[in-house]
Structures are given as structure tokens and as C-alpha cells.
Write a protein that holds these residues in place. Structure first.
Motif, PDB file in Angstrom:
ATOM      1  N   ARG A  67      12.353   1.350   1.145  1.00 39.07           N
ATOM      2  CA  ARG A  67      12.855   1.724   2.464  1.00 39.07           C
ATOM      3  C   ARG A  67      11.756   2.393   3.287  1.00 39.07           C
ATOM      4  O   ARG A  67      11.572   2.085   4.465  1.00 39.07           O
ATOM      5  N   ASP A  68      11.008   3.304   2.652  1.00 42.15           N
ATOM      6  CA  ASP A  68       9.918   3.969   3.369  1.00 42.15           C
ATOM      7  C   ASP A  68       8.780   3.002   3.681  1.00 42.15           C
ATOM      8  O   ASP A  68       8.174   3.066   4.750  1.00 42.15           O
ATOM      9  N   ALA A  69       8.480   2.102   2.738  1.00 44.82           N
ATOM     10  CA  ALA A  69       7.361   1.186   2.928  1.00 44.82           C
ATOM     11  C   ALA A  69       7.645   0.147   3.997  1.00 44.82           C
ATOM     12  O   ALA A  69       6.732  -0.276   4.723  1.00 44.82           O
ATOM     13  N   LEU A  70       8.908  -0.280   4.103  1.00 45.34           N
ATOM     14  CA  LEU A  70       9.255  -1.337   5.047  1.00 45.34           C
ATOM     15  C   LEU A  70       9.716  -0.806   6.398  1.00 45.34           C
ATOM     16  O   LEU A  70       9.944  -1.601   7.320  1.00 45.34           O
TER      17      LEU A  70
ATOM     18  N   GLN B 287       5.274   6.949   9.416  1.00 47.85           N
ATOM     19  CA  GLN B 287       3.856   7.106   9.735  1.00 47.85           C
ATOM     20  C   GLN B 287       3.039   7.155   8.458  1.00 47.85           C
ATOM     21  O   GLN B 287       3.439   7.744   7.455  1.00 47.85           O
ATOM     22  N   SER B 288       1.929   6.510   8.453  1.00 48.70           N
ATOM     23  CA  SER B 288       1.050   6.507   7.283  1.00 48.70           C
ATOM     24  C   SER B 288       0.409   7.878   7.127  1.00 48.70           C
ATOM     25  O   SER B 288       0.083   8.522   8.100  1.00 48.70           O
TER      26      SER B 288
ATOM     27  N   ILE C  26      12.992   2.985  -6.685  1.00 51.90           N
ATOM     28  CA  ILE C  26      12.321   1.811  -6.122  1.00 51.90           C
ATOM     29  C   ILE C  26      12.884   1.497  -4.740  1.00 51.90           C
ATOM     30  O   ILE C  26      12.140   1.198  -3.801  1.00 51.90           O
ATOM     31  N   GLY C  27      14.208   1.563  -4.604  1.00 52.30           N
ATOM     32  CA  GLY C  27      14.836   1.292  -3.309  1.00 52.30           C
ATOM     33  C   GLY C  27      14.406   2.276  -2.233  1.00 52.30           C
ATOM     34  O   GLY C  27      14.142   1.883  -1.090  1.00 52.30           O
TER      35      GLY C  27
ATOM     36  N   TYR D  27       0.836  -1.202   0.000  1.00 50.19           N
ATOM     37  CA  TYR D  27       0.000   0.000   0.000  1.00 50.19           C
ATOM     38  C   TYR D  27       0.868   1.248   0.000  1.00 50.19           C
ATOM     39  O   TYR D  27       0.634   2.195  -0.762  1.00 50.19           O
ATOM     40  N   GLU D  28       1.895   1.270   0.859  1.00 45.25           N
ATOM     41  CA  GLU D  28       2.780   2.428   0.940  1.00 45.25           C
ATOM     42  C   GLU D  28       3.586   2.584  -0.344  1.00 45.25           C
ATOM     43  O   GLU D  28       3.834   3.702  -0.800  1.00 45.25           O
ATOM     44  N   PHE D  29       4.015   1.463  -0.917  1.00 43.31           N
ATOM     45  CA  PHE D  29       4.806   1.526  -2.144  1.00 43.31           C
ATOM     46  C   PHE D  29       3.986   2.107  -3.288  1.00 43.31           C
ATOM     47  O   PHE D  29       4.488   2.919  -4.076  1.00 43.31           O
ATOM     48  N   ARG D  30       2.726   1.714  -3.407  1.00 46.40           N
ATOM     49  CA  ARG D  30       1.872   2.199  -4.493  1.00 46.40           C
ATOM     50  C   ARG D  30       1.642   3.699  -4.417  1.00 46.40           C
ATOM     51  O   ARG D  30       1.356   4.344  -5.433  1.00 46.40           O
TER      52      ARG D  30
END
Length: 303
Positions: free
Chosen positions: A294-297, A302-303, A289-290, A33-36
Motif C-alpha cells: 500500500r505504501d509502495a504503490l 513521499q520517498s 506485506i499488504g 525500491y520502496e517495498f525493499r
């Protein structure tokens, strides 16, 4: 148009509900979700998929034999017959770029994967056992850090000789020190956690604890490093190819194509522009992408 107080409250409520929903879904789905949400990463992903398909399907998408020479057609500009022109030996440049994508991505991915495996194992052993094992491993890593990365790569290639297999070995050795430190740092903090102590109290073996309890909880930084490491490996492969220490002609590879094109910069600048642009865009896309991974994982984002 300015938002009213009611509109602002409504938007805050929607954001709160989305945050609450994220708390109840799995970590993998939350990361996706965060990556998208990162549009730059999506653009980078599309470009990398395009380059990967171009390399994999090179025999299908190429319009000419990338190794067939025609001296009468040397350094021709782009045309309907040769979409990106021809090189100094009359070979179709587009076809060579497609085959070069296959080599560059293969070396970058395989070399980084080998480095990730070795670095993860070294980091796990060093962090878990500690003591003289940790001291010995870290001193070896410090010695490797004493040499700049590209100098170390040139040294190994000069000793082993330039070849595709030796290049993969060099990239694996280069990736090992940094990842081993990352994994070691995570293991040093994780092995003091209650669930690890409980596993030890229940009689779990060292190998089981390392690979079933510690390794899964260090995957996030490993995945991020591996992604960014591919970009660095592609750049290193191109640099060694440019210096004549990487993939050897006549095999097509972006770095040696760039090196060959520099001799004809004034007469045929496209021979440098095309491979240089592909290297830059590929590395930038992987870095995007990296950064998104990093942010998604990162559990503290915070969302």
C-alpha cells in the motif's frame, strides 16, 4: 557522535539525489525500491515463501503419512520420530501441518482471486455505466453489507454444504462487495480524465476503455486489497474449519486441526498451539506485506 553541518548537508544531498533518481525510473521499479525498504515486509515475505514451499512440497518434506493412524501413539510429545508430536488419533502432527498449509493457502488464494475478478468486473461496470446500472448494483452490495462477513459465510456454507469448492465460492462472494466499491470509486474519478475522454472521441469501444484505459489505473488498490484479502480468507477458512463448516476431516486444514485440539487442551496443548501459531503468523506476515505494498504503490507517499 553529533553530525557536523557539512555532514548534514551531505546526507541531505544524497537523499535529494535518491529522490531524483526515483523520479526517472518506472513505477514498478519505484514500488519495488520502496517495498525493499520495509524490513517487516521482507521478513513477512520470507515466512510466506517458507509456508508456501512447505505446502507445495508437503509430500517431500513430510516425515509420515498424514492420514495414517496409530492409536498406541496418541498425543505423544515432540520427539525425534515425530517432530511436533502426534494428534488424538496418533497421526504425525508435523506432516498434517504441512498438508494443512497446502489447503489453507490454496483456498485463501483461489477464493480471493475469484473475488478479485468478480469484484473488479462489477466495480468497472457499475462505475463506468452509472445511472440505473450503478444504482441497482450498489443496492445489491448494500444488502450484502447488511450481514456481518462471518455470518454471511456461515449462511452460504450452511445452504451449499461444507466442501472445499463451496468454501472457495463463499470466499469469492465475501470478497466481491468491498472490492467492487473500491474499483467503482476509482472508475468514477478516472472516467472524467482527459485521456478517457480522448479515447471516447477517437471511437474506442466501452470494453476497450474499461479494460485498457481504466483497469490499469486501478491496479494499485486492487493489488493491495488482494494481498490483504488472502489474509482474511485464510482466517475465515480457519474460522469455518474450527466451527466444522469448512474443510472436513480427515483432510488436514489448520482450522479443523485447531478445533480438534481444543478438546485436549489440558492434556496436549501443543495440538492447539502449533496450528494457532501458524495461522497467526501467516496472517500477520501477509498483512505486513499488504501494508508495505500500500505504501509502495501509493503515489502520494513521499520517498
Amino acid at each position: 557522535m553529533a553530525l557536523t553541518g557539512q555532514d548534514k548537508s551531505y546526507k541531505k544531498e544524497i537523499a535529494r539525489l535518491e529522490a531524483d533518481e526515483l523520479l526517472h525510473i518506472s513505477g514498478a521499479r519505484r514500488a519495488w525500491y520502496e517495498f525493499r525498504r520495509n524490513r517487516f515486509a521482507l521478513v513477512g515475505s520470507v515466512f510466506i515463501i517458507f509456508i508456501a514451499l512447505m505446502g507445495i512440497l508437503a509430500p517431500v518434506v513430510s516425515t509420515h503419512d498424514p492420514y495414517k493412524q496409530s492409536l498406541r501413539k496418541r498425543m505423544k510429545p515432540p520427539s525425534a520420530e515425530h517432530w511436533m508430536g502426534t494428534d488424538e488419533l496418533g497421526r504425525d502432527f508435523y506432516s498434517r501441518l504441512a498438508y494443512g498449509a497446502r489447503v489453507s493457502l490454496f483456498v485463501g488464494i483461489v477464493g480471493t482471486a475469484a473475488g478479485v475478478i468478480s469484484g473488479t468486473i462489477v466495480g468497472l461496470i457499475s462505475g463506468f455505466f452509472g445511472g440505473w446500472v450503478d444504482t441497482l448494483v450498489m443496492r445489491v452490495i448494500d444488502v450484502m453489507y447488511a450481514f456481518p462477513g462471518i455470518v454471511l459465510a456461515i449462511l452460504f456454507v450452511a445452504v451449499l454444504g461444507p466442501s472445499l469448492f463451496n468454501l472457495i465460492i463463499v470466499l469469492a462472494i465475501w470478497a466481491t462487495p468491498t472490492l467492487s466499491r473500491i474499483v467503482r470509486g476509482n472508475v468514477l474519478s478516472l472516467k472524467e480524465q482527459d485521456y478517457v475522454q480522448a479515447a471516447q472521441a477517437l471511437g474506442a469501444g466501452r470494453v476497450r476503455i474499461m479494460f485498457l484505459h481504466l483497469l490499469p489505473n486501478t491496479l494499485a488498490p486492487i493489488i493491495v486489497y488482494a494481498t490483504l484479502g488472502v489474509a482474511g480468507a485464510i482466517l475465515t477458512t480457519a474460522a469455518l474449519g474450527f466451527l466444522g463448516l469448512g474443510v472436513q476431516p480427515p483432510q488436514a486444514e489448520w482450522g479443523n486441526m485447531l478445533s480438534n485440539g481444543r478438546q485436549y487442551l489440558r492434556k496436549a496443548p501443543l495440538l492447539m498451539i502449533f496450528p494457532g501459531a501458524l495461522i497467526s503468523m501467516t496472517v500477520i506476515s501477509i498483512n505486513l506485506i499488504g501494508d508495505a505494498l500500500r505504501d509502495a504503490l501509493d503515489p502520494y507517499i513521499q520517498s
